[in-house]
Write a protein that holds these residues in place. Structure first.
Motif, mmCIF file in Angstrom:
data_model
loop_
_atom_site.group_PDB
_atom_site.id
_atom_site.type_symbol
_atom_site.label_atom_id
_atom_site.label_comp_id
_atom_site.label_asym_id
_atom_site.label_seq_id
_atom_site.Cartn_x
_atom_site.Cartn_y
_atom_site.Cartn_z
ATOM 1 N N ARG A 186 -5.174 8.856 2.981
ATOM 2 C CA ARG A 186 -3.722 8.671 3.132
ATOM 3 C C ARG A 186 -3.371 9.033 4.548
ATOM 4 N NH1 ARG A 186 -2.602 6.307 -1.446
ATOM 5 N NH2 ARG A 186 -2.985 7.538 -3.304
ATOM 6 N N CYS A 198 -5.400 4.446 11.727
ATOM 7 C CA CYS A 198 -4.652 3.820 10.633
ATOM 8 C C CYS A 198 -4.238 2.410 11.036
ATOM 9 C CB CYS A 198 -3.427 4.662 10.286
ATOM 10 S SG CYS A 198 -2.406 3.903 8.995
ATOM 11 N N ALA A 221 -1.245 10.551 7.249
ATOM 12 C CA ALA A 221 -0.244 11.622 7.127
ATOM 13 C C ALA A 221 1.161 11.097 7.398
ATOM 14 C CB ALA A 221 -0.575 12.737 8.105
ATOM 15 N N HIS A 222 1.249 9.971 8.083
ATOM 16 C CA HIS A 222 2.529 9.409 8.468
ATOM 17 C C HIS A 222 3.242 8.751 7.275
ATOM 18 C CE1 HIS A 222 4.644 5.979 10.943
ATOM 19 N NE2 HIS A 222 5.474 6.974 10.732
ATOM 20 N N ARG A 223 2.647 7.658 6.758
ATOM 21 C CA ARG A 223 3.320 6.917 5.703
ATOM 22 C C ARG A 223 2.432 6.686 4.486
ATOM 23 N NH1 ARG A 223 8.230 4.808 7.204
ATOM 24 N NH2 ARG A 223 8.048 3.363 5.475
ATOM 25 N N GLN A 224 1.355 7.465 4.362
ATOM 26 C CA GLN A 224 0.508 7.477 3.154
ATOM 27 C C GLN A 224 -0.271 6.181 2.913
ATOM 28 O OE1 GLN A 224 0.596 10.617 1.908
ATOM 29 N NE2 GLN A 224 2.131 10.925 3.498
ATOM 30 N N VAL A 225 -0.293 5.303 3.910
ATOM 31 C CA VAL A 225 -1.102 4.090 3.789
ATOM 32 C C VAL A 225 -2.573 4.507 3.805
ATOM 33 C CG1 VAL A 225 -1.829 2.045 5.111
ATOM 34 C CG2 VAL A 225 0.606 2.508 4.722
ATOM 35 N N PRO A 226 -3.432 3.873 2.993
ATOM 36 C CA PRO A 226 -4.847 4.283 2.959
ATOM 37 C C PRO A 226 -5.505 4.154 4.332
ATOM 38 C CG PRO A 226 -4.357 2.856 1.092
ATOM 39 C CD PRO A 226 -3.136 2.851 1.974
ATOM 40 N N ALA A 267 0.852 -1.205 0.000
ATOM 41 C CA ALA A 267 0.000 0.000 0.000
ATOM 42 C C ALA A 267 0.881 1.247 0.000
ATOM 43 C CB ALA A 267 -0.933 0.003 1.201
ATOM 44 N N GLU A 268 1.985 1.198 0.731
ATOM 45 C CA GLU A 268 2.908 2.336 0.729
ATOM 46 C C GLU A 268 3.484 2.562 -0.670
ATOM 47 O OE1 GLU A 268 5.421 1.006 4.281
ATOM 48 O OE2 GLU A 268 5.295 3.168 4.572
ATOM 49 N N MET A 307 -7.995 1.349 5.024
ATOM 50 C CA MET A 307 -7.587 0.040 5.549
ATOM 51 C C MET A 307 -7.654 0.043 7.085
ATOM 52 S SD MET A 307 -4.248 -0.591 3.033
ATOM 53 C CE MET A 307 -3.628 -2.072 3.841
ATOM 54 N N GLN A 320 1.440 9.264 -5.882
ATOM 55 C CA GLN A 320 1.844 10.621 -5.515
ATOM 56 C C GLN A 320 3.092 11.064 -6.271
ATOM 57 O OE1 GLN A 320 2.021 10.071 -1.200
ATOM 58 N NE2 GLN A 320 -0.079 10.813 -1.010
ATOM 59 N N ALA A 344 0.934 4.111 -2.921
ATOM 60 C CA ALA A 344 0.765 5.537 -2.608
ATOM 61 C C ALA A 344 1.910 6.336 -3.222
ATOM 62 C CB ALA A 344 0.711 5.741 -1.102
ATOM 63 N N ARG A 400 -1.604 13.006 -13.539
ATOM 64 C CA ARG A 400 -0.660 12.664 -12.468
ATOM 65 C C ARG A 400 0.652 13.374 -12.678
ATOM 66 N NH1 ARG A 400 -1.571 6.359 -10.899
ATOM 67 N NH2 ARG A 400 -3.528 6.732 -9.847
ATOM 68 N N ARG A 401 1.134 14.001 -11.661
ATOM 69 C CA ARG A 401 2.395 14.749 -11.661
ATOM 70 C C ARG A 401 2.352 15.961 -12.556
ATOM 71 N NH1 ARG A 401 6.539 9.819 -11.637
ATOM 72 N NH2 ARG A 401 4.662 8.692 -11.157
ATOM 73 N N ARG A 429 -8.244 10.185 -3.426
ATOM 74 C CA ARG A 429 -8.761 9.033 -2.696
ATOM 75 C C ARG A 429 -9.367 9.517 -1.383
ATOM 76 N NH1 ARG A 429 -7.780 4.703 -5.346
ATOM 77 N NH2 ARG A 429 -6.167 4.771 -6.967
ATOM 78 N N ASP A 460 -9.152 10.712 -8.792
ATOM 79 C CA ASP A 460 -7.886 10.299 -8.207
ATOM 80 C C ASP A 460 -7.625 10.902 -6.824
ATOM 81 O OD1 ASP A 460 -5.925 8.425 -8.801
ATOM 82 O OD2 ASP A 460 -4.427 9.992 -9.045
ATOM 83 N N ASN A 518 6.225 10.740 2.940
ATOM 84 C CA ASN A 518 6.203 10.283 4.333
ATOM 85 C C ASN A 518 6.565 11.423 5.273
ATOM 86 O OD1 ASN A 518 5.635 7.813 3.334
ATOM 87 N ND2 ASN A 518 7.278 6.740 4.393
ATOM 88 N N HIS A 519 5.891 11.422 6.404
ATOM 89 C CA HIS A 519 6.225 12.384 7.438
ATOM 90 C C HIS A 519 6.627 11.568 8.668
ATOM 91 C CE1 HIS A 519 5.659 16.551 9.125
ATOM 92 N NE2 HIS A 519 6.094 15.816 10.124
#
Lengths: 370, 370, 370
Positions: C80, C100, C82-87, A332-333, C90, A340, A336, C369-370, C63, C61, A345-346
């Protein structure tokens, strides 16, 4: 390499880690850093390279044909016939040579051409051969050295004394994971992710005891206490006298020593690990957005060693379930990151910032295709 | 075109081919050379275009709607309604016109619009129609002329006298292959690839007798001797009195005459071919990384012609197996090209260097998308 | 917004529409125009967001994690961590917060972080949270406001009085369609595409009575007469006293009122619709080449309301078949656009030119995207 040589600094949990507060933007995107090829990487399980057979392997889009010739030794060649680039892994082993399936060009174990069956005087000058990789068999794995071959000799294989010890028995893992290898290192080192495994291991409370960082390594020590909830029998068996009830307190030491990673679990009151894991995440594609994880889980045999035999399938099922959950998270990471287009990552956990730096500074620019 | 006109030069096996030793880098990548559209190319089996029906065909990403109207003639239109670009191959044949499925615009066989059912006075000016392709039916195939339509009239269809001869019976092949058409020409012309078919045809030893090159063609003659090993009954049947035991010696003539390819097998002591193959590899996608191979295998009838009837399924199975092996090789070549991003072939066989030049100089720049 | 305010102009079928004859090339490609995010868009069926559960949704796009907490209200967060962008989709709902799955960071319904379980004094400063979307539940759908949140309050939800009326019963549709949303608007507004449905509805003859255009809307009125051919029982049932035999003449009013679309069918001699459709096409991916169609079909109950109950499955099957045909056409249009790399439509129907302008001028640049 001793800790003194590499300038390891020990940090307590209350140390000032302000220097870790932010990564400079100039650092570049960690997910675009390639694995340094000047190390030994496993690319196949040894038993999969059967006598007189050839199999296809890969390191970061470098395709490699592994074959075991008459001598029993495994050879590793660039997996492209010099003639028309057809994979040599589609070929045929003859004695200690490998013959391409298409026009039957034959190669020696070092990659030099030994025969082109139909070459005539007037024909063009043939190429000399293909790249041969230094190759070693150890721990049930076939390791190759994908980098500068001159460095292979002086670069040691990882040392795994428990592997051949009579007091440990090894379970081998081999799994493709669709993520950059760096996500794997961060996953294992940050034990605060136990929430992910709550359904399998119950409520574990990991407490960071301290960690050490050197230019090539990060090592973290956690105290694990079980705070109730579901217990998995596999988990119990795995740490025979290890992870037990709410009253247990085991010490887990996780270490990234570039490019490998280890995890040791020492139960309370014990003086040696109940199990030790060695792992490496080998990049598969050119962009290194997929890796292949090889793991060796060395488990201490109980006094009645038949008990381990019986527990073996349960332990495997348990570890597979834990790994499946980790895979879901790291993939999942990766998705993402791809959506993106960059690493957003923060991170707030200092030792993870450290391991990111270790992976970045020891890595190489990713090649990508073209 | 006679050999004299096209400057054919005959070379023996001992001729000096030093000029073939290397291709100039300025030559460009053969796998980026498009098939010249100013020839007749088959795009469908004739029996697939049933009366009053429309089917989708393609030449190098030019989508073509083929339909057979009331008159029985096949028409070939650009497969895009001029209105909203919906494929006309989703449409309906009415008499000798083709009506788009969506808003019912109707087209004549030449591509001109014959009706827009709902057009009112105040509406916008409609387009005149879509592109119509010159089209011919022959040899059980539907040929179109995808290039400059003014050249169609003067460009002959391939001549296949054996097709309508009473002494030959034709087996038709139609297969999509995921490779650039040039790999197909090189595959058939270089008979040193018999190693690829060792499991199906046994040990065949091809010996190059000589070859001829002209600006538009390369023709090679091989002597085939059977050196033992497994024999496929289909192979034996195919060359009825042709490829036999270890004592046989048949002559195989393979010719690329741009853009087509032929193979004739004349058994020892015979004065005419036991079988003749005609083939063409029609590009499918814009980048021409996939082609569709059409083949007509014309096999001489034995004196008791019922024998051929009985052998027919065996011969088909044999040729399918050989073709499957060739496909595996050429598709591996295409994949290698895509991974490497360029043609890294190192060719040593002079006549293959010649056919590469023929394909390059007679081809056109590949368009790609956008 | 009244017609007067928006400058609606009424045009008869004989009006001069020369100004519609061509779209300026400077207009840009309609298929690259993004849906304006400053409206309320449904992103899920309300019943799919079950109590204490989280589901993944998307707008172009972006999410979005939708979750229904203890209070019963639905919250919409950027999907996402905020830490590691994992959905976050989940994750796990706890009370009215969302946690999360990976390192257990917890979020409030507005997107602010409420807890990071393991954060220590010396650790890095955590982010404040993730984006929260304005969200409303209505008509069995969950609507979010993906644009400027300050505009949400003053932007009304669509008004559907028939939905809650006791005289209508609603059938809900939710389907992903692989095309730009603009193809959907054009499809429904141009009733000359009845030829597409000839197999399902028989020969319908739509006659344009007139249409009106404003800066934000196009409304067309058609007279439908049945010209024979197969009749679908579902169609008959759908328009209970509506679309009947060859002697019937119903009035269909189709309106694009940006960004929504409606269709009302008033049978001959009736003074209110036999059915009303409300629909919206929500972009899914960044390039907006796929949309998700949500539809509410509100059908007048007959005097014996049990009859509608019985007819319900037939009506659903009929509408599904019609929709499947429309989908086939619009997805073919999208594929053509992708292959051609641009919009090559040649439109002749004035009101379609008008709706293209409405969609273009009310839309926004597509992000990609981008």
């Amino acid at each position: 390499m001793s800790e003194a040589e590499t300038g390891t600094e020990t940090k307590g949990e209350t140390g000032t880690e302000t220097e870790h507060g932010a990564e400079s933007e100039a650092d570049g995107d960690l997910r675009r850093v390639g694995a340094n090829p000047d190390f030994w990487y496993p690319v196949a399980l040894a038993r999969r390279v059967r006598p007189m057979r050839v199999v296809a392997a890969v390191f970061a889009d470098q395709r490699i044909a592994l074959y075991r010739g008459r001598s029993g030794a495994v050879h590793a060649l660039e997996d492209r016939c010099a003639h028309r680039q057809v994979p040599l892994s589609m070929g045929v082993v003859e004695g200690d040579t490998l013959r391409c399936c298409y026009h039957a060009w034959a190669y020696r174990g070092d990659g030099r051409i030994s025969q082109i069956p139909y070459l005539s005087k007037g024909d063009g000058r043939p190429p000399r051969g293909v790249r041969g990789y230094p190759v070693r068999e150890a721990y049930g794995l076939v390791f190759v050295f994908p980098g500068d071959p001159e460095k292979a000799e002086d670069t040691p294989l990882p040392e795994l004394p428990a592997f051949s010890s009579t007091t440990y028995k090894t379970m081998t893992f081999s799994r493709t994971v669709r993520c950059h290898y760096s996500f794997m290192h961060e996953n294992l080192l940050d034990m605060n992710h136990q929430f992910l495994h709550r359904g399998v291991v119950g409520k574990l409370h990991p407490q960071l005891l301290g960690y050490e960082t050197s230019p090539r390594s990060v090592e973290a020590r956690y105290l694990f206490t079980h705070a109730g909830g579901k217990r998995n029998p596999g988990a119990g068996l795995l740490a025979a006298e290890g992870i037990r009830g709410g009253d247990s307190a085991d010490v887990m030491t996780i270490r990234t020593e570039y490019p490998y990673q280890t995890l040791d679990l020492v139960p309370e009151n014990a003086d040696h690990p109940a199990f030790r894991l060695w792992a490496v995440y080998v990049p598969v594609d050119a962009e290194q957005r997929t890796c292949h994880a090889y793991g060796l889980l060395m488990i201490e045999k109980p006094r009645v060693s038949a008990a381990l035999q019986l527990a073996w399938p349960l332990i495997r099922r348990f570890t597979e379930r834990v790994f499946a959950e980790d895979r879901k998270a790291v993939e999942a990471e990766q998705r993402a990151w791809e959506e993106q287009g960059e690493d957003r990552n923060h991170e707030v956990f200092p030792l993870i910032l450290d391991v990111r730096k270790v992976l970045r500074t020891n890595g190489v620019p990713v090649r990508g295709r073209r």
